[in-house]
Design an enzyme around this catalytic site. Structure first.
Site, PDB file in Angstrom:
ATOM      1  NE  ARG A   1      32.091  39.958  42.148  1.00  0.00           N
ATOM      2  CZ  ARG A   1      32.830  38.792  41.743  1.00  0.00           C
ATOM      3  NH1 ARG A   1      32.819  37.809  42.719  1.00  0.00           N
ATOM      4  NH2 ARG A   1      33.397  38.763  40.834  1.00  0.00           N
TER       5      ARG A   1
ATOM      6  CG  ASP B   1      34.401  32.962  48.994  1.00  0.00           C
ATOM      7  OD1 ASP B   1      35.345  32.945  49.649  1.00  0.00           O
ATOM      8  OD2 ASP B   1      34.588  33.123  47.647  1.00  0.00           O
TER       9      ASP B   1
ATOM     10  CD  GLU C   1      34.770  40.627  49.116  1.00  0.00           C
ATOM     11  OE1 GLU C   1      35.843  40.535  48.546  1.00  0.00           O
ATOM     12  OE2 GLU C   1      33.774  39.843  48.638  1.00  0.00           O
TER      13      GLU C   1
ATOM     14  CG  HIS D   1      36.331  37.183  46.834  1.00  0.00           C
ATOM     15  ND1 HIS D   1      35.807  38.331  46.745  1.00  0.00           N
ATOM     16  CD2 HIS D   1      36.319  36.285  46.170  1.00  0.00           C
ATOM     17  CE1 HIS D   1      35.198  38.309  45.443  1.00  0.00           C
ATOM     18  NE2 HIS D   1      35.632  37.298  45.118  1.00  0.00           N
ATOM     19  CB  ILE D   2      39.148  31.547  49.172  1.00  0.00           C
ATOM     20  CG1 ILE D   2      38.325  30.790  49.684  1.00  0.00           C
ATOM     21  CG2 ILE D   2      40.030  32.412  50.041  1.00  0.00           C
ATOM     22  CD1 ILE D   2      38.586  29.587  50.520  1.00  0.00           C
ATOM     23  N   GLY D   3      36.660  31.791  46.380  1.00  0.00           N
ATOM     24  CA  GLY D   3      35.923  30.952  45.360  1.00  0.00           C
ATOM     25  C   GLY D   3      36.820  30.512  44.296  1.00  0.00           C
TER      26      GLY D   3
END
Ligand code: NAD
Length: 325
Positions: free
Chosen positions: A245, A269, A274, A293-295
């Protein structure tokens, strides 16, 4: 609710109202529609949530919908919150528990997806793939090749902070596939590990690891865990990877460490906030690699996150959910 205030399960009551604060895939929504009236919200601000939940039985969120105490207080009939995903920091769990609202989520849904991305970011960062790609496109092939001089990952030290599901999946890949030496820190004993790894203090991770990879949840013990003080203990040739995070890392302190050269590079990521504002210093810092943030965003990861509807339906039907928070 009946007039006497008794809660009824499906089969005894009218169709429940189910609010989707964020998008879920069509098969998941179809399952919910078979049971109740589904309302898809266009926005998931606190104001939008508070007015939408007034007479709802179930509320489903993913990452952006924040279920505060105020949202819960506006929802007297709410019985279940479904969080499609892993982190639960966007739900006020104590407030939900006080009101008897069950929270269900999808732990493990994204473990492989995030672990794959973490290893990809690590290799791309250490080998400077982003700059090499740009150089090839700009006709600077020979120059970029001449400048390139990375290290083998074999025998380098990986330091994992948070040896849970994702931390273990990353460590296993790095130990077994890449031949790295793994050290880790966790606040609980992770039990038997099917690969070689040594538990150490956080300070030892900072001081010894060539690559530090963060896999903790965001809570009071981990917010700003990697601040200026922690960063000052890192090896100057170290790389930091954060796929946990954004707020686990002080993003401004990280930018400063990269600018000063006290840290070699960072791949992220997740950010705080965000997205980062366009003038954020991190966006100008050297030796960085970013993904939005595509994890969890693989076909399999998304499918497993959408499966939270099964537990929402279970609670509405008075059954025991598989993954209560
Ligand atoms: P997990 O609960 O299995 O593992 C977390 C580990 O961190 C646990 O072992 C816990 O004991 C440890 N921990 C907690 N506080 C700590 C502290 N202060 N110091 C050291 N260790 C501590 O969770 P997971 O499934 O491995 O997921 C980890 C995190 O990854 C999630 O909480 C979420 O924030 C993040 N995540 C990100 C994405 C993404 O898209 N990038 C997707 C899924 C999950």
């Amino acid at each position: 609710m009946t007039q006497s205030g008794t809660r009824l399960t499906i089969g005894q009551m009218d169709r429940p109202r189910i609010i989707l604060a964020e998008p879920f895939d069509e098969p998941a929504v179809e399952k919910l529609r078979a049971l109740g009236d589904v309302i898809q919200l266009a926005a998931c601000t606190e104001t939008a949530l508070r007015s939408a939940v007034v007479d709802c039985d179930a509320l489903l969120v993913r990452t952006r919908g924040v279920v505060t105490r105020a949202v819960l207080e506006a929802a007297p009939n709410l019985r279940v919150i479904g969080r499609g995903g892993v982190g639960l920091e966007n739900i006020d769990l104590p407030a939900a528990a006080e009101r008897g609202v069950v929270v269900v989520y999808t732990p493990g849904a994204a473990t492989d997806a995030v672990a794959d991305l973490t290893v990809g970011l690590m290799i791309a960062l250490v080998r400077d793939i982003r700059r090499c790609d740009a150089a090839v496109r700009l006709g600077r092939f020979a120059e970029a090749r001449e400048q390139a001089c990375a290290v083998d990952l074999r025998d380098q030290v990986l330091g994992v902070i948070g040896m849970g599901r994702i931390g273990r999946a990353v460590a296993r890949r790095c130990r077994n596939a890449l031949g790295m030496t793994v050290i880790y820190n966790d606040i609980v004993q992770p039990g038997w590990l099917d690969f070689v790894a040594e538990p150490v203090t956080k300070e030892e991770v900072y001081a010894c690891a060539k690559v530090v990879s963060l896999h903790v949840p965001l809570d009071d013990t981990t917010r700003n865990l990697i601040d200026a003080r922690a960063l000052s203990q890192f090896r100057p040739d170290a790389f930091l990877i954060n796929t946990s995070r954004g707020a686990v890392v002080d993003n401004v302190a990280l930018a400063q460490a990269l600018e000063r050269g006290t840290l070699c590079g960072a791949a992220l990521d997740v950010f705080d906030p965000e997205p980062l504002p366009a003038d954020h210093p991190l966006l100008r810092a050297p030796n960085t690699l970013f993904t939005p943030h595509i994890g969890a965003r693989t076909v399999e990861g998304l499918r497993r996150m959408n499966a939270v509807v099964d537990d929402v339906i279970a609670v509405l039907q008075g059954k025991t959910p598989q993954y209560p928070a």
